[in-house]
Design a protein around this motif. Sequence first.
Motif, PDB file in Angstrom:
ATOM      1  N   VAL A 132       0.847  -1.192   0.000  1.00  0.00           N
ATOM      2  CA  VAL A 132       0.000   0.000   0.000  1.00  0.00           C
ATOM      3  C   VAL A 132       0.879   1.237   0.000  1.00  0.00           C
ATOM      4  N   LEU A 133       0.686   2.103  -0.986  1.00  0.00           N
ATOM      5  CA  LEU A 133       1.385   3.390  -1.015  1.00  0.00           C
ATOM      6  C   LEU A 133       0.338   4.474  -0.798  1.00  0.00           C
ATOM      7  N   ALA A 134       0.071   4.739   0.444  1.00  0.00           N
ATOM      8  CA  ALA A 134      -0.959   5.726   0.789  1.00  0.00           C
ATOM      9  C   ALA A 134      -0.273   6.859   1.509  1.00  0.00           C
ATOM     10  N   LYS A 135       0.497   7.654   0.783  1.00  0.00           N
ATOM     11  CA  LYS A 135       1.310   8.646   1.473  1.00  0.00           C
ATOM     12  C   LYS A 135       1.667   9.855   0.636  1.00  0.00           C
ATOM     13  N   ASP A 136       1.367   9.855  -0.651  1.00  0.00           N
ATOM     14  CA  ASP A 136       2.000  10.846  -1.512  1.00  0.00           C
ATOM     15  C   ASP A 136       0.975  11.440  -2.472  1.00  0.00           C
TER      16      ASP A 136
END
Lengths: 327, 774
Positions: free
Chosen positions: B505-509
């Motif tokens: 999960v890339l939930a940051k940008d």
Amino acid sequence: MRIPDLALHRPGSLDEAFEATAAHPDHDLLGGGTDLLCNYKWRLNVRPHVISLRHLPELQGEAAGPLAAGRTLHELEHCPVLAQLCPELSRAAAQIATPLIRRTATLGGNLHLDTRCWHFNQTAEWRLAHDSCLKAEADQCRVQPVPGDVCVATYSGDLAPVLMAYGAEAVLVGPDGERRVPLSEYYALDGIRRFAERKPGELMLRLDLPQDAGDWTVRYQKLRLRETFDFPEGGVAVGVRWADQPGGEIAEARVASTAYDSVPRVHPDLAERLVGRQIQEDVAEELGASLREEVRPMKNTSMSPAYRKKMARVLAKRALLACLPSS
Amino acid sequence: MTRYQSTVGSRFPLIDSMEKTSGQGIYIEDMKFPGMLYARLVRSTETYAQVEEVDFSAAQEVEGYVDSLAPGEPGTGNTFGVLPISEDETPLPAPNALYSGAIVAAVACESEVGAREAALRVQMRTKKLPAVLRPKDALKETDQPIHSNTIGGTNLHKAVDQEFGDVDGAFEQADVVTGGEYVFDGINHGFTEPIGCIAVPEPNGRMSLYSATQVPHYLHRALAKVLEMPMHRIRVYKPLVGGGFGGKSDPFPHEMVAALLARKTGRPVKLIFDRDEVFLNNHGRHPTEYKIRVAADREGRLLGLDAHSRIDGGAWGSFGVVTTYYNGVLSQGPYRLPSFRYSGRRVYTNKPASGAMRGHGAVNARYALETALDEMAEKLQVDPFDLRAQNALPANTTTLNHLRITSTGFLECLERVRERSGWNEKFRKMPYGRGIGLGCGFYISGSALPIHRTRTPQSTVHIKIDVDGGVTIHSLAADIGQGSDTMLAQCVAEAMGVRIDRCRVLAKDTDTAPIDLGSYSSRVTFMAGNAALRAGEAIFRKLQRACARLTGKSAEGFVKGADETYLHLDDPGVVVPYMDALREALADNGALIAKGAYIAPKLGGAFKGSGAGLSPSYSYQAFVAEVEVDPETGFTRVDKIWAAHDCGKALNRLAVEGQLEGSVHMGMGQALTEQMVYLNNGQLRNASFLDYKIPSPVDTPEIEAIVVESNDPEGPLGAKECGEGALAPIIPAIGNAIYDAVGVRLHEVPMTPERVLKALEQKRKAEEKARAHS
């Protein structure tokens, strides 16, 4: 939070320690640092030199004795010798701060705990907004602003009243040798000066208990909101020596309190009134009511002075009742 | 053939738990950039003052001093705020510093130690203004209101007046009326990781802000406004966040200050708060005065609720308009109410701002209501459980203020907690000093209305899969420790029939993630979870088609099989491994991508304020606390808590129980020990974790989390919220237990030993007086 720049000295012998204290008069002594360094982070009376006592063999290790000043609270809590000699001290140590802090904090540090006050234990920025206080940067007490005032910050150590109830003596050492002072006479009623009996350069080596300490039953009661972490908002230790049978007539008594003043103190008159009597509910009530009259808590800790005063009665009563063998 | 074994309802650790527990996780404090400066804020020493001049000359003497930011400089007076309807914050005073501890200026130095020293040396010249500290004073007319948007020449920020049904008639025909007045101290979130950020001016002229935030998207918008830059020139990046609870759900002045300093110096600027600064930033639960009356007939049917709140907003608007509504509208459940009146007033005062905190707006009102119901049950001589069950909102109905009720497990919550706690054997039957009490609750599962008027979905999730077979999930839902990354991975894995550890999960940008409104209002599982499911289902359909091409079978006949395979319903012999299906799907096509989105259904009535409290679904709670009260000291010891919560469906039972236990612990702090205490000059007295008393593990009793599942028809895999609703009920449960134990009702929260003892003394005096008269 960062500790400001300072010079740390680590003497390995008493002589080196005396040299360091003489060479750097503007110093603080460092035990575990769990009190002092927190204050330093808030820039409270930071001194340029800090002299660590952690490397003095006379203050720690087996040879230094069970009540050496450098012993950690964790060691006091788990020491089999103390469990026999003065079990209530171990129990009181176990109630201080948190398990992590007790691994670092020392007996000497607890006895020399700096006094505490709302107006003092605040960040540098907070004190700027508050015009600070007598114990920090200003010349007036914010709790009791009277001319020529004395600091009324509260002493919050737990071990001192218990040691006083056991009749402990402080053993001090200085360049001129050792001397002994009853712990009950060690402190001065002033939240800044704090000690009546410490001469410049002197260190506390250890505590000694009287020969008859094992004959005493001591119980300590502590008031605080949470069952860990918090300093006492009131604390009472009661010690009794039985005339004959445990639970029977009291031959001798001691009563000591903490967190009600800028020093821990004994209450000899109250103790005297217990002599020759048996512990019963009414005797305990009487002790509580008398102590309540004697304490003068200030408005500078988290609980209100009125409540802390009321609780002095409960603490003293419960401490005395807890001395009974059945409890 | 073996079908896919669903993970829903099982227990497994959060996917980021190892990086956190091993110390390898990257939080804002761990991050560094070449040439980075350290900023330190200069804070107001006045309660309320106009800042006339800031003098940095002494600060400039400090070694490593680089630059400063003062009021009046470009951007420092631009307004922002989380709600477009009250954007009243500015990075620096413009020109007034609104409270003791408010940010006035900033310095940037080569080292953190230098920045601290420099900030202490900054001098300011100010003109004192008459401060307002008490809410009742804030309602008086004034020449110098704290903000220009106030009502009627006072410091009133928001007024809400709502009435449904015949309230006066209900109270006239009532057989029993209960209620009272309650006062709640303000409390702070107490998250572990202090607030902090790093602003990085990029060589290409863009601005990147790395920040511990719950709301990257709102921060993105606010930065664009304050910096006067288009949004595409700004990037917001959220590293791991060590807790939020609503305390990181606003864009904040320090984030603007860091960005402005970075722009001014051309260098990265790091700004991390000390704990006391977290308290000064606050945006915690509003100090509240609450009046309530509840009417019922002699059969115990509720006839009406009449409530009034006055809440202390402190210096800024924050989420306060919503809080003002929530203090009323969220009392519409879990009970059926034929009439309802609510008035709410939020005022500005010269104190740190209040805002959203776990259980936002519903917590203090809930204490008042559940206490009144406990009194009602006693007057009617019915069991408190029976009274509540009798009045429970049924499923598939609508409340007076047009809240749409779908699933409800409230009755099951009541039944299970009653049985587990041994209520029938204990209530009013234990010796003096021991007591048991019930408190219930009701909470939104995501605010149905977005904060900004927009037709963009509230949550969008992207998936990308390439030849490595890993499933990359892009989202802007902010994992702040509650486990939303794990939830997204689980939803996608369920939809695709693959293992969770295949998902990352890339939930940051904001540069890579599609918009999600962020972590507040208990919205993420419901909204982002549905979006993730839809994205995963879109991928699954692509894989079905690939399976069809490989086997010549019909695409829609393929279902998820065990061990990451796809099986054909018509021919059990046909098994396509996931990687084979994927390779076929990638051929001549490239990486698989898919999108899923969620928009809440249109809900609500046509009246003013109808949007407040609307949610696609609601959670329900019934909690019991068993306590021991020391009548001599007033100390309350909580022995055990049973907490039944309807979360729709527990996707990950371990995570749900963790949220319930955390909520109970936090609510217990507000119930018994936590309070923000101010001196008469408006200075916060207890801005540290020694003096602000969060219950320790030693003070925390065994908590039995009872998961109730009502299988919400619209929730992702049936799920609803479980992170906030479970806070409120514990406070009245403890209050009602104290009453059962020693017979006093506490009208001030927290119910500290001093307050309990005072109530006991008052009761004793009243009884003595009554005896003297008889």
